[in-house]
Design an enzyme around this catalytic site. Structure first.
Site, mmCIF file in Angstrom:
data_model
loop_
_atom_site.group_PDB
_atom_site.id
_atom_site.type_symbol
_atom_site.label_atom_id
_atom_site.label_comp_id
_atom_site.label_asym_id
_atom_site.label_seq_id
_atom_site.Cartn_x
_atom_site.Cartn_y
_atom_site.Cartn_z
ATOM 1 N N ALA A 61 0.865 -1.193 0.000
ATOM 2 C CA ALA A 61 0.000 0.000 0.000
ATOM 3 C C ALA A 61 0.886 1.222 0.000
ATOM 4 O O ALA A 61 1.828 1.304 0.793
ATOM 5 C CB ALA A 61 -0.890 0.005 1.235
ATOM 6 N N LYS A 123 10.053 4.425 15.309
ATOM 7 C CA LYS A 123 10.404 4.649 16.727
ATOM 8 C C LYS A 123 9.493 5.677 17.381
ATOM 9 O O LYS A 123 9.202 5.593 18.573
ATOM 10 C CB LYS A 123 11.870 5.066 16.869
ATOM 11 C CG LYS A 123 12.295 6.244 16.020
ATOM 12 C CD LYS A 123 12.837 5.788 14.695
ATOM 13 C CE LYS A 123 13.040 6.960 13.754
ATOM 14 N NZ LYS A 123 13.794 6.633 12.587
ATOM 15 N N GLY A 205 17.848 10.549 2.060
ATOM 16 C CA GLY A 205 16.828 9.707 2.714
ATOM 17 C C GLY A 205 17.118 9.424 4.173
ATOM 18 O O GLY A 205 16.532 8.523 4.756
ATOM 19 N N LYS A 223 14.419 6.807 20.230
ATOM 20 C CA LYS A 223 15.222 5.564 20.211
ATOM 21 C C LYS A 223 15.751 5.239 21.600
ATOM 22 O O LYS A 223 15.786 4.081 22.019
ATOM 23 C CB LYS A 223 16.376 5.721 19.222
ATOM 24 C CG LYS A 223 15.899 5.834 17.776
ATOM 25 C CD LYS A 223 17.011 6.354 16.882
ATOM 26 C CE LYS A 223 16.564 6.463 15.438
ATOM 27 N NZ LYS A 223 17.465 7.267 14.618
#
Ligand code: NDP
Ligand code: HSE
Length: 456
Positions: A61, A123, A205, A223
């Site tokens: 998706a 996270k 990215g 984290k």
């Protein structure tokens, strides 16, 4: 008489290549989703041998159906409606790689409700809503795996939850945000500006959809919250984490720290103390001789100090498509193995049994004890230094090292840089407040925390 030793015969009760594969539904085929698709396809044969059966992405998706089709080809069902994936009866595992708290939470809970195991790199979602998600998974008897959520490609969750399980964990300190480490490295090495490097990190990215999460320490705090929960057996308490990012760091501070033999890194630190657990993210001076001080670019590193093993260091790429996919696919293999073999005996989500979590408090930042780098700008006049040291002495703060810079030509102000011994944060706060009011002070005090990270 010699006895014949029979040759080793591996026992093969089934052929992984003819077993029905595990069907995966992928939510979001962006940076990490794309990497996951590629790695799974490229290493399919070896992954099947490791997992005991094939792992196949059957459905994807994504809001951008055309993009998904270009990446995945024609053999995969592609939809713009993620609900179709999480409710599809043929899907065994849902991999959530959309990000954010809202739609990702809804889809994760829906997938669990529909009996799917879930893998996520999110996270933010886990640090804020992990307790609710794990409870739902526990009730439904499905797994939620999240190796990719902390430190990208480094298998730190597995190390904490399994490899170090014999230890009483004392502290964890990590460079756990690739974007901010990349920014600090590029600014220092290439003299590039903050904004230029942040743009590069976004292009590569590495950055979050909202990059303030990276540069303000929020992503690192997410984290750290997850690691603290696993290390100390406490619930997720992101709202109690102290969070300070890299946006207020100046080139001068980076240079002065270097002159004193330190590097500045954005560290996430969690430590067990007699009074409670420290949970904090902030720029930190680290002795330049420590391995972790030399971790550059998008690389992450986590030092874990256990009572039995001592200090251990985990190093690797903290962000990016394939490094993160490495962790996602590792989770896919883990879940497949457990799903296939013995789903009842699995490692608890936070390593400790959910009804055995401890209520050790998270320490307020004012109670934390650490050392400090202080930079003060003062008028170059007699008495300036004496006034400052008196304030520090009155509050029981002792100075470890001090440098007074020569004023530049024509200037009547100087920088004084001090390193303190261990001090309590609330005393430093009080000292800074008093110093700032001294008549010879000309600017704000810069405070950066300093950690020796001794393995003792
Ligand atoms: P991206 O933005 O690159 O990918 C997210 C994808 O999900 C995009 O293709 C996006 O489409 C799609 N999407 C958004 N909303 C929906 C929706 N409602 N339905 C279907 N698809 C949707 O993010 P990343 O891959 O970078 O990050 C994904 C997750 O992984 C995040 O939780 C992030 O924190 C985490 N992570 C990322 C790392 C990294 O290095 N990037 C490393 C470790 C974890 P569109 O582009 O149209 O919005
Ligand atoms: N934005 C994150 C980082 C991605 O830069 O570390 C990895 O979690």
């Amino acid at each position: 008489m010699s006895r014949r030793i029979p040759a080793y015969q591996p026992i093969r009760s089934f052929n992984p290549f003819i077993m029905k594969p595990i069907n995966v539904g992928l939510l979001g085929i962006g940076t990490v989703g794309g990497g996951t698709f590629t790695v799974l396809k490229r290493n399919q044969e070896e992954i099947t041998r490791r997992a005991g059966r094939g792992i196949v992405i059957r459905m994807i998706a994504d809001r951008d159906v055309e993009k998904a089709r270009r990446i995945a080809g024609d053999d995969v069902i592609i939809t713009a409606d993620a609900n179709e994936v999480v409710t599809n009866l043929d899907i065994d595992i849902v991999v959530e790689l959309i990000g954010g708290y809202t739609i990702a939470k809804e889809l994760t809970l829906k997938a669990i409700e529909n009996g799917k195991h879930v893998i996520t790199a999110n996270k933010a979602l886990l640090a804020s809503h992990g307790t609710e998600i794990f409870a739902a998974a526990q009730k439904k008897g499905v797994m939620v795996a999240f190796e990719a959520a902390v430190a990208g490609g480094i298998p730190i969750i597995k190390a904490l939850r399994e490899g170090l399980t014999a230890n009483r964990i004392e502290w964890i300190a990590g460079i756990i945000n690739g974007t901010s480490n990349f920014i600090l490295s590029e600014m220092r090495d290439k003299g590039l500006t903050f904004d230029t490097v942040l743009k590069q990190a976004q292009k590569l990215g590495y950055a979050e959809a909202d990059p303030t999460f990276d540069v303000e320490g929020i992503d690192a705090a997410h984290k750290l919250t997850i690691m603290a929960a696993i290390a100390f057996g406490i619930p997720m308490q992101f709202n109690k984490a102290y969070t300070e990012g890299i946006t207020r760091l100046t080139r001068e501070d980076i240079r002065y720290a270097e002159e004193l033999g330190y590097r500045i890194k954005l560290l996430g630190i969690t430590r067990r103390t007699a009074k409670g657990i420290e949970l904090r993210v902030h720029p930190t001076l680290i002795p330049a001789r420590r391995l972790i001080a030399n971790v550059e670019g998008v690389m992450n590193a986590v030092v874990v100090k256990g009572d039995a093993v001592g200090a251990t260091l985990y190093y690797g790429a903290g962000a990016g498509a394939e490094p993160t996919a490495s962790s996602v696919v590792a989770d896919l293999v883990d879940v497949t193995r457990m799903h296939t073999a013995d789903p009842k005996h699995r490692v608890p989500h936070l390593a400790f049994q959910p009804d055995l979590l401890s209520d050790t408090p998270i320490l307020a930042m004012e109670e934390v004890e650490t050392s400090y780098y202080l930079r003060l700008r003062v008028m170059d006049k007699p008495g300036a230094l004496a006034d400052i040291t008196r304030v520090l002495a009155d509050l029981g703060i002792s100075i470890d090292a001090m440098v007074q810079k020569e004023p530049s030509e024509g200037e009547d102000q100087v920088d004084i840089i001090m390193l303190t011994h261990l001090a309590i944060e609330k005393n430093i706060n009080a000292a800074i407040a008093k110093i700032q009011k001294l008549p010879l002070m000309t600017g704000k005090v810069t405070r950066i925390r300093l950690e020796e990270l001794n393995s003792k």
